[in-house]
Design an enzyme around this catalytic site. Structure first.
Site, PDB file in Angstrom:
ATOM      1  N   ARG A  25       0.822  -1.216   0.000  1.00 16.37           N
ATOM      2  CA  ARG A  25       0.000   0.000   0.000  1.00 16.37           C
ATOM      3  C   ARG A  25       0.851   1.258   0.000  1.00 16.37           C
ATOM      4  O   ARG A  25       0.442   2.296  -0.533  1.00 16.37           O
ATOM      5  CB  ARG A  25      -0.958  -0.018   1.197  1.00 16.37           C
ATOM      6  CG  ARG A  25      -2.106  -1.033   1.021  1.00 16.37           C
ATOM      7  CD  ARG A  25      -2.765  -1.330   2.347  1.00 16.37           C
ATOM      8  NE  ARG A  25      -3.973  -2.139   2.265  1.00 16.37           N
ATOM      9  CZ  ARG A  25      -4.001  -3.474   2.107  1.00 16.37           C
ATOM     10  NH1 ARG A  25      -2.867  -4.155   1.988  1.00 16.37           N
ATOM     11  NH2 ARG A  25      -5.154  -4.122   2.079  1.00 16.37           N
ATOM     12  N   GLY A  92      -1.528 -11.735  -5.131  1.00 12.41           N
ATOM     13  CA  GLY A  92      -2.958 -11.433  -5.162  1.00 12.41           C
ATOM     14  C   GLY A  92      -3.227 -10.005  -4.727  1.00 12.41           C
ATOM     15  O   GLY A  92      -4.131  -9.338  -5.255  1.00 12.41           O
ATOM     16  N   SER A 166     -13.105  -9.602   2.661  1.00 13.29           N
ATOM     17  CA  SER A 166     -11.815  -9.495   1.979  1.00 13.29           C
ATOM     18  C   SER A 166     -11.310  -8.064   1.989  1.00 13.29           C
ATOM     19  O   SER A 166     -11.945  -7.163   1.444  1.00 13.29           O
ATOM     20  CB  SER A 166     -11.948  -9.980   0.530  1.00 13.29           C
ATOM     21  OG  SER A 166     -10.823  -9.564  -0.219  1.00 13.29           O
ATOM     22  N   ASP A 312      -4.332 -15.379   7.433  1.00 13.57           N
ATOM     23  CA  ASP A 312      -3.056 -15.856   6.886  1.00 13.57           C
ATOM     24  C   ASP A 312      -2.283 -16.715   7.887  1.00 13.57           C
ATOM     25  O   ASP A 312      -1.311 -17.376   7.514  1.00 13.57           O
ATOM     26  CB  ASP A 312      -2.188 -14.667   6.454  1.00 13.57           C
ATOM     27  CG  ASP A 312      -2.747 -13.984   5.210  1.00 13.57           C
ATOM     28  OD1 ASP A 312      -3.537 -14.608   4.479  1.00 13.57           O
ATOM     29  OD2 ASP A 312      -2.391 -12.813   4.980  1.00 13.57           O
ATOM     30  N   LYS A 339      -6.612 -19.054  -1.501  1.00 12.07           N
ATOM     31  CA  LYS A 339      -5.361 -18.309  -1.275  1.00 12.07           C
ATOM     32  C   LYS A 339      -4.316 -18.770  -2.305  1.00 12.07           C
ATOM     33  O   LYS A 339      -4.677 -19.343  -3.317  1.00 12.07           O
ATOM     34  CB  LYS A 339      -4.892 -18.518   0.166  1.00 12.07           C
ATOM     35  CG  LYS A 339      -5.833 -17.903   1.205  1.00 12.07           C
ATOM     36  CD  LYS A 339      -5.878 -16.397   1.076  1.00 12.07           C
ATOM     37  CE  LYS A 339      -6.881 -15.765   2.012  1.00 12.07           C
ATOM     38  NZ  LYS A 339      -7.040 -14.335   1.773  1.00 12.07           N
ATOM     39  N   ARG A 343      -5.437 -23.807   0.930  1.00 13.26           N
ATOM     40  CA  ARG A 343      -4.700 -24.027   2.188  1.00 13.26           C
ATOM     41  C   ARG A 343      -5.390 -25.026   3.111  1.00 13.26           C
ATOM     42  O   ARG A 343      -4.742 -25.557   4.015  1.00 13.26           O
ATOM     43  CB  ARG A 343      -4.456 -22.688   2.907  1.00 13.26           C
ATOM     44  CG  ARG A 343      -3.387 -21.857   2.223  1.00 13.26           C
ATOM     45  CD  ARG A 343      -3.082 -20.556   2.942  1.00 13.26           C
ATOM     46  NE  ARG A 343      -1.989 -19.848   2.274  1.00 13.26           N
ATOM     47  CZ  ARG A 343      -1.710 -18.571   2.435  1.00 13.26           C
ATOM     48  NH1 ARG A 343      -2.454 -17.812   3.251  1.00 13.26           N
ATOM     49  NH2 ARG A 343      -0.697 -18.009   1.809  1.00 13.26           N
ATOM     50  N   ARG A 385       3.500 -19.448   2.776  1.00 15.42           N
ATOM     51  CA  ARG A 385       3.117 -19.711   4.174  1.00 15.42           C
ATOM     52  C   ARG A 385       3.038 -21.218   4.466  1.00 15.42           C
ATOM     53  O   ARG A 385       3.300 -21.646   5.586  1.00 15.42           O
ATOM     54  CB  ARG A 385       1.802 -19.011   4.518  1.00 15.42           C
ATOM     55  CG  ARG A 385       1.928 -17.502   4.383  1.00 15.42           C
ATOM     56  CD  ARG A 385       0.878 -16.730   5.132  1.00 15.42           C
ATOM     57  NE  ARG A 385       0.817 -15.373   4.596  1.00 15.42           N
ATOM     58  CZ  ARG A 385       1.670 -14.393   4.899  1.00 15.42           C
ATOM     59  NH1 ARG A 385       2.655 -14.599   5.749  1.00 15.42           N
ATOM     60  NH2 ARG A 385       1.542 -13.202   4.356  1.00 15.42           N
TER      61      ARG A 385
HETATM   62  C1  S3P Z   1      -4.393  -8.906   2.226  1.00 17.86           C
HETATM   63  C2  S3P Z   1      -5.634  -9.393   2.533  1.00 17.86           C
HETATM   64  C3  S3P Z   1      -5.941 -10.806   2.752  1.00 17.86           C
HETATM   65  C4  S3P Z   1      -4.685 -11.626   2.985  1.00 17.86           C
HETATM   66  C5  S3P Z   1      -3.585 -11.279   2.027  1.00 17.86           C
HETATM   67  C6  S3P Z   1      -3.224  -9.803   2.113  1.00 17.86           C
HETATM   68  C7  S3P Z   1      -4.222  -7.453   2.027  1.00 17.86           C
HETATM   69  O1  S3P Z   1      -6.587 -11.304   1.602  1.00 17.86           O
HETATM   70  O2  S3P Z   1      -4.966 -13.010   2.903  1.00 17.86           O
HETATM   71  O3  S3P Z   1      -2.419 -12.048   2.317  1.00 17.86           O
HETATM   72  O4  S3P Z   1      -3.070  -6.974   2.051  1.00 17.86           O
HETATM   73  O5  S3P Z   1      -5.225  -6.767   1.839  1.00 17.86           O
HETATM   74  P1  S3P Z   1      -8.196 -11.159   1.441  1.00 17.86           P
HETATM   75  O6  S3P Z   1      -8.499  -9.791   1.771  1.00 17.86           O
HETATM   76  O7  S3P Z   1      -8.531 -11.473   0.025  1.00 17.86           O
HETATM   77  O8  S3P Z   1      -8.758 -12.163   2.403  1.00 17.86           O
END
Ligand code: S3P
Length: 430
Positions: A25, A92, A166, A312, A339, A343, A385
């Site tokens: 971010r 992701g 999420s 996580d 994920k 997992r 992980r």
């Molecule tokens: C994250 C949000 C989570 C997490 C990922 C990082 C983030 O995913 O599992 O490792 O930085 O916003 P989700 O929001 O899709 O659950």
């Protein structure tokens, strides 16, 4: 690779690597803000480097002198079309969050990644962004990457009840909302990590949060800031659990981020009877020092609103549960299936190969404790992980070897993982 086995007496202090979510971010906010952003303690793991490279290819000047990252923000309106499709690697967070930024641009971008990214569901971000006026499409009419995001500089605000818990989806919508004309309202299914909301405020923006309801008025102009990234509790989790389950151990973890939307694992450790102390010291009590010691643990039930606060950490929590007296049940965690790998299956398959007794369910795991672990051949499935959790599991193996396939995935979030672990067992005299 051959994992380290048969260790005890882990001891010493580790300065935990920087937070992955905040590092991503910081590059994104630095880019969409006006003026200069400096970032200290940026996580140089592969995922965050994917985000850095992505914004460079959108025309943002980003310097890295090895210590500080300097982002010369262009504002939303200064981003330029990338000359080539953008590679998000395994990340992701990169592909979902950047989609919200690209949704308001007057150009098209193609986003692709590795084999794992090609299986991650994207309808969850494409649907709300398309409702706001963007044109996001997946591969051959599916929801899966490669994605094409055709932006729309006249984005409409949205009133959205999130169907999944999420933070990535929430963040994508908030990035789009900052570019839309009018008020966007997002209602979360469960509260998820709130780093995006925090950083909107930090970069001079306005956002209202009341319980699960978030309101953002667009368009907004953000200003560059100085960001200092705290340590990642999701990386700390592996050593927290190691210190609790290995005999005669005491581990101190410094500078761990303690944002309450991320600290579910601390609640779980306490509930399981783990010996853990926390000294809060950072700004707004958002980071601190955590000490853990070898503990007698007991099985518990983990479900409901806590799940997004430890999503996580569930693979390493499952390992902890194999060393607790009684049964641990994890529910409401169906998100684990989508994920970096599935997992639920990965944890059950691989730990069972080492002698654990874990039953996968539709939305979680049932773990019998206490089980002795033995040697075997396991895989990370390319998931960082899962790889780190299996190395901590291997430390408990008293006889035989543990061979881990796809160990290189660990560099995604914790490039120095094996060095930090070695420090702890060497300091413990083994
Ligand atoms: C994250 C949000 C989570 C997490 C990922 C990082 C983030 O995913 O599992 O490792 O930085 O916003 P989700 O929001 O899709 O659950």
């Amino acid at each position: 690779m051959k994992l380290t086995t048969n260790k005890q007496s882990l001891s010493g202090t580790i300065n935990i690597p920087s937070d992955k979510s905040i590092s991503h971010r910081s590059i994104m906010f630095g880019s969409i803000a006006h003026g200069t952003t400096t970032i200290k303690n940026f996580l140089r793991g592969e995922d965050c480097l994917s985000t850095l490279a992505a914004f460079r290819s959108l025309g943002v000047a980003i310097e890295d002198d090895g210590e500080t990252i300097t982002v010369h923000g262009t504002g939303f309106e200064g981003l330029k079309p990338a000359e080539q499709p953008i590679d998000v690697g395994n990340s992701g967070t990169t592909i979902r969050l950047i989609s919200g930024i690209l949704a308001g641009q007057d150009f098209s971008t193609e986003l692709y990644g590795d084999d794992s990214i090609a299986k991650r569901p994207m309808a969850r971000v494409m649907n709300p962004l398309n409702q706001m006026g963007a044109d996001c499409r997946g591969r051959e009419g599916s929801e899966y990457p490669p994605l094409t995001i055709k932006g729309n500089p006249q984005l409409q605000p949205l009133h959205y009840n999130m169907p999944v818990a999420s933070a990535q989806v929430k963040s994508a919508i908030l990035f789009a909302a900052l570019q839309a004309s009018g008020e966007t309202v997002v209602i979360e299914k469960e509260r998820t990590r709130d780093h995006t909301e925090d950083m909107i405020r930090q970069f001079g923006g306005k956002i209202e949060v009341t319980g699960k309801e978030i309101r953002v008025q667009g368009p907004q102009r953000l200003t560059g800031q100085e960001v200092v990234v705290p340590g990642d509790i999701s990386s700390a989790a592996f050593f927290l659990v190691a210190g609790l389950i290995l005999p005669e151990s005491k581990i101190v973890l410094e500078n761990v981020g303690l944002n309450p939307t991320r600290t579910g694992i601390i609640d779980v450790i306490k509930q399981m009877g783990g010996r853990i102390t926390i000294e809060e010291e950072g700004e707004n009590n958002k980071s601190g020092k955590i000490t853990v010691e070898t503990s007698e643990l007991k099985g518990i039930e983990i479900k409901g609103e806590i799940i997004p606060r430890l999503i996580d950490e569930l693979p390493i929590i499952a390992l902890m549960a194999t060393q607790a007296e009684g049964t641990t049940v994890i529910r409401d965690a169906e998100e684990l299936k989508v994920k970096e790998t599935n997992r639920i299956d990965a944890v059950a398959n691989e730990l069972n190969r080492l002698g654990a007794e874990i039953t996968p369910t539709e939305d979680g795991l049932i773990i019998q404790g206490k089980t002795a672990l033995q040697g075997g051949k396991v895989t990370s499935y390319g998931d960082h992980r899962i790889g780190m959790m299996l190395q901590i599991a291997a430390l408990l193996v008293r006889e035989g070897e543990v061979e881990l396939e796809k160990s290189e995935a660990i560099a995604v979030s914790y490039p120095n993982f094996f060095d930090d672990l070695e420090k702890l067992y060497r300091a413990g005299g083994n």
